[in-house]
Design a protein around this motif. Structure first.
Motif, PDB file in Angstrom:
ATOM      1  N   VAL A 131      75.489  45.279  34.420  1.00 34.09           N
ATOM      2  CA  VAL A 131      76.043  46.495  35.025  1.00 34.09           C
ATOM      3  C   VAL A 131      77.169  47.040  34.153  1.00 34.09           C
ATOM      4  N   CYS A 132      78.032  46.149  33.661  1.00 35.29           N
ATOM      5  CA  CYS A 132      79.135  46.582  32.800  1.00 35.29           C
ATOM      6  C   CYS A 132      78.626  47.242  31.527  1.00 35.29           C
ATOM      7  N   VAL A 133      77.559  46.693  30.944  1.00 35.56           N
ATOM      8  CA  VAL A 133      77.000  47.275  29.727  1.00 35.56           C
ATOM      9  C   VAL A 133      76.527  48.699  29.986  1.00 35.56           C
ATOM     10  N   SER A 134      75.838  48.909  31.114  1.00 37.15           N
ATOM     11  CA  SER A 134      75.389  50.258  31.462  1.00 37.15           C
ATOM     12  C   SER A 134      76.567  51.213  31.565  1.00 37.15           C
ATOM     13  N   LEU A 135      77.600  50.805  32.282  1.00 29.60           N
ATOM     14  CA  LEU A 135      78.749  51.684  32.498  1.00 29.60           C
ATOM     15  C   LEU A 135      79.469  51.993  31.193  1.00 29.60           C
ATOM     16  N   ALA A 136      79.584  50.998  30.320  1.00 33.10           N
ATOM     17  CA  ALA A 136      80.205  51.235  29.015  1.00 33.10           C
ATOM     18  C   ALA A 136      79.376  52.235  28.204  1.00 33.10           C
ATOM     19  N   ASN A 137      78.058  52.125  28.302  1.00 30.34           N
ATOM     20  CA  ASN A 137      77.185  53.069  27.595  1.00 30.34           C
ATOM     21  C   ASN A 137      77.368  54.497  28.101  1.00 30.34           C
ATOM     22  N   TYR A 138      77.707  54.637  29.387  1.00 24.46           N
ATOM     23  CA  TYR A 138      77.904  55.969  29.960  1.00 24.46           C
ATOM     24  C   TYR A 138      79.318  56.506  29.726  1.00 24.46           C
ATOM     25  N   GLY A 139      80.151  55.707  29.069  1.00 22.64           N
ATOM     26  CA  GLY A 139      81.486  56.166  28.722  1.00 22.64           C
ATOM     27  C   GLY A 139      82.584  55.747  29.673  1.00 22.64           C
ATOM     28  N   LEU A 140      82.279  54.881  30.649  1.00 26.97           N
ATOM     29  CA  LEU A 140      83.309  54.425  31.577  1.00 26.97           C
ATOM     30  C   LEU A 140      84.015  53.189  31.026  1.00 26.97           C
ATOM     31  N   ASP A 141      85.199  52.942  31.543  1.00 22.18           N
ATOM     32  CA  ASP A 141      85.981  51.753  31.203  1.00 22.18           C
ATOM     33  C   ASP A 141      85.469  50.610  32.079  1.00 22.18           C
ATOM     34  N   ALA A 142      84.806  49.624  31.449  1.00 22.58           N
ATOM     35  CA  ALA A 142      84.211  48.512  32.194  1.00 22.58           C
ATOM     36  C   ALA A 142      84.789  47.191  31.693  1.00 22.58           C
TER      37      ALA A 142
ATOM     38  N   VAL B  10      63.163  42.599  33.519  1.00 21.82           N
ATOM     39  CA  VAL B  10      64.421  41.914  33.836  1.00 21.82           C
ATOM     40  C   VAL B  10      65.598  42.846  33.554  1.00 21.82           C
ATOM     41  N   GLY B  11      66.512  42.931  34.507  1.00 25.12           N
ATOM     42  CA  GLY B  11      67.685  43.773  34.360  1.00 25.12           C
ATOM     43  C   GLY B  11      67.506  45.179  34.887  1.00 25.12           C
ATOM     44  N   SER B  12      66.301  45.507  35.369  1.00 27.81           N
ATOM     45  CA  SER B  12      66.076  46.871  35.850  1.00 27.81           C
ATOM     46  C   SER B  12      66.842  47.151  37.145  1.00 27.81           C
ATOM     47  N   GLY B  13      66.994  46.135  37.994  1.00 28.09           N
ATOM     48  CA  GLY B  13      67.808  46.311  39.197  1.00 28.09           C
ATOM     49  C   GLY B  13      69.275  46.515  38.851  1.00 28.09           C
ATOM     50  N   ASP B  14      69.743  45.810  37.822  1.00 25.51           N
ATOM     51  CA  ASP B  14      71.121  45.986  37.360  1.00 25.51           C
ATOM     52  C   ASP B  14      71.309  47.383  36.776  1.00 25.51           C
ATOM     53  N   ALA B  15      70.262  47.894  36.118  1.00 24.21           N
ATOM     54  CA  ALA B  15      70.324  49.261  35.593  1.00 24.21           C
ATOM     55  C   ALA B  15      70.445  50.265  36.728  1.00 24.21           C
ATOM     56  N   PHE B  16      69.722  50.022  37.821  1.00 23.79           N
ATOM     57  CA  PHE B  16      69.843  50.879  39.007  1.00 23.79           C
ATOM     58  C   PHE B  16      71.272  50.812  39.540  1.00 23.79           C
ATOM     59  N   MET B  17      71.825  49.592  39.642  1.00 26.18           N
ATOM     60  CA  MET B  17      73.173  49.425  40.172  1.00 26.18           C
ATOM     61  C   MET B  17      74.190  50.124  39.287  1.00 26.18           C
ATOM     62  N   GLY B  18      74.074  49.964  37.971  1.00 26.12           N
ATOM     63  CA  GLY B  18      74.987  50.637  37.063  1.00 26.12           C
ATOM     64  C   GLY B  18      74.897  52.143  37.183  1.00 26.12           C
TER      65      GLY B  18
ATOM     66  N   TYR C  21      69.857  44.221  28.903  1.00 29.06           N
ATOM     67  CA  TYR C  21      70.725  45.387  28.987  1.00 29.06           C
ATOM     68  C   TYR C  21      69.943  46.701  28.987  1.00 29.06           C
ATOM     69  N   ASN C  22      70.510  47.679  29.680  1.00 33.18           N
ATOM     70  CA  ASN C  22      69.935  49.021  29.669  1.00 33.18           C
ATOM     71  C   ASN C  22      70.623  49.826  28.559  1.00 33.18           C
ATOM     72  N   LEU C  23      70.071  49.761  27.369  1.00 36.54           N
ATOM     73  CA  LEU C  23      70.699  50.366  26.198  1.00 36.54           C
ATOM     74  C   LEU C  23      70.289  51.831  26.063  1.00 36.54           C
ATOM     75  N   VAL C  24      70.636  52.620  27.052  1.00 37.20           N
ATOM     76  CA  VAL C  24      70.350  54.049  27.025  1.00 37.20           C
ATOM     77  C   VAL C  24      71.652  54.820  27.120  1.00 37.20           C
ATOM     78  N   THR C  25      71.605  56.054  26.658  1.00 39.42           N
ATOM     79  CA  THR C  25      72.793  56.902  26.691  1.00 39.42           C
ATOM     80  C   THR C  25      72.811  57.740  27.960  1.00 39.42           C
ATOM     81  N   LEU C  26      73.968  58.281  28.237  1.00 39.48           N
ATOM     82  CA  LEU C  26      74.126  59.182  29.373  1.00 39.48           C
ATOM     83  C   LEU C  26      73.167  60.369  29.245  1.00 39.48           C
ATOM     84  N   LYS C  27      73.051  60.908  28.050  1.00 42.92           N
ATOM     85  CA  LYS C  27      72.184  62.068  27.830  1.00 42.92           C
ATOM     86  C   LYS C  27      70.720  61.727  28.099  1.00 42.92           C
ATOM     87  N   GLU C  28      70.296  60.537  27.711  1.00 41.54           N
ATOM     88  CA  GLU C  28      68.901  60.138  27.939  1.00 41.54           C
ATOM     89  C   GLU C  28      68.582  60.054  29.430  1.00 41.54           C
ATOM     90  N   VAL C  29      69.511  59.530  30.205  1.00 45.31           N
ATOM     91  CA  VAL C  29      69.285  59.453  31.651  1.00 45.31           C
ATOM     92  C   VAL C  29      69.267  60.851  32.251  1.00 45.31           C
TER      93      VAL C  29
END
Length: 340
Positions: free
Chosen positions: A39-50, A276-284, A318-326
């Motif tokens: 979840v932290c990795v997702s949030l960091a990818n979106y630019g948040l402080d995690a 694996v990790g797709s539920g965490d990607a949803f949570m993030g 990890y969900n290694l996607v950018t904010l723009k991709e989502v």
């Protein structure tokens, strides 16, 4: 600025290659992962402080995990050290009609032996706006459950928004307690919960239900009962997963804010690279969406579903996607054309 702190265990992930079975494998791919860290990795990818808080062994494997955390641009300043070993999980990736299989090796890990009082939560949570935990940590051991409850109470006292992914793992609850013995008190402080209705009922120790997620008329009553039992609850979300096969998933989502039901359109995901990790990607995605799209629950839910779908296309935890991709996927650009 929003700052999210998450508490849990990072593990060494050992995966079979090319969808081989455990019995066929002569080598394993070594990576890292764990629900709360993902979840932290997702949030960091979106630019948040995690920031990720955990306990690591003071050896080369623990230091390697620490480097991984830092590599993912996740804050690690509050990590503590001790214990014998890093937890491990083995993954046999399924294909077609054969599902994936996970074997845990995390007994006596640094997180499994963490004790209440190990972490100064008032100091760690200073400046935080959001605290995230999941049902995995209290499933590991009695002492991990007590340490997690200590963190939750500290976050509640400080007025920090608290989220929980229920994450029921039947293979982990092996220390003599059931979820209904432990989870009700922990959930009582939570403001945002992700999980199936039947799982939530089970963890709260009430009669099992078989919800029909297509029936919008019956859902408010089922969700409202959770609000009656969890006094601080503000939002409940559920990932809808229709598994056609291990290689083909259909993903949607539902959100209830105590007043209205929101539904996200179901999306086809095929072929699946790594579930694996797709539920965490949803949570993030949900944590990000509820903060950034305030007063727009539909957009927040759509963001979480899109993030979850994209994770299925990425190997590893990890969900290694950018904010723009989502955002592009939400807005209808799912063409997968080459970006030039």
């Amino acid at each position: 600025m929003s700052k999210v702190v998450a508490f849990g265990e990072i593990m060494l992930r050992l995966s079979t290659e090319r969808h081989l079975r455990f019995s066929q494998s002569t080598a394993f791919g070594a990576t890292y992962g764990g629900g709360e860290f993902n979840v932290c990795v997702s949030l960091a990818n979106y630019g948040l402080d995690a920031e990720f808080v955990t306990r690591l062994p003071e050896n080369e494997i623990g230091f390697s995990a620490l480097r991984e955390i830092r590599k993912m641009n996740v804050e690690s300043k509050s990590i503590v050290y001790g214990g014998e070993r890093l937890g491990i999980y083995f993954l046999e990736t399924g294909a077609g009609t054969r599902g994936s299989n996970v074997v845990y090796d995390r007994a006596h890990s640094s997180m499994a032996t963490i004790q209440k009082g190990t972490i100064n939560w008032e100091k760690v949570l200073e400046g935080a706006t959001w605290f995230h935990w999941s049902g995995i940590t209290p499933a590991i051991s009695q002492s991990a459950a007590e340490a997690c409850l200590e963190a939750i109470k500290a976050a509640h006292k400080l007025g920090i928004t608290i989220s929980c992914d229920l994450n029921y793992r039947s293979k982990l609850w092996q220390y003599g307690k059931t979820p209904s013995d432990v989870m009700p008190e922990m959930l009582s402080y939570s403001n945002v919960i992700l999980g199936d209705i039947d799982t939530a009922y089970f963890m709260l120790g009430i009669a099992k239900v078989n919800p029909n997620y297509q029936d919008e008329k019956s859902l408010p009553t089922l969700y409202t009962k959770l609000f009656d039992l969890i006094p601080n609850l503000k939002t409940v979300a559920t990932t809808l997963r229709y598994s056609v096969s291990a290689s083909h998933q259909r993903i949607g989502g539902i959100l209830f804010d105590g007043k209205a039901i929101y539904q996200a359109a179901v999306k086809e995901v095929t072929p699946v690279v790594d579930r694996v990790g797709s539920g965490d990607a949803f949570m993030g995605g949900l944590i990000y969406g509820l903060q950034q799209y305030e007063n727009n629950n539909q957009r927040a839910l759509d963001f979480a579903v899109a993030a979850c779908c994209l994770k299925h296309t990425i190997a590893g935890d990890y969900n290694l996607v950018t904010l723009k991709e989502v955002e592009n996927m939400i807005d209808g650009d799912g063409s997968a054309l080459v970006s030039r």
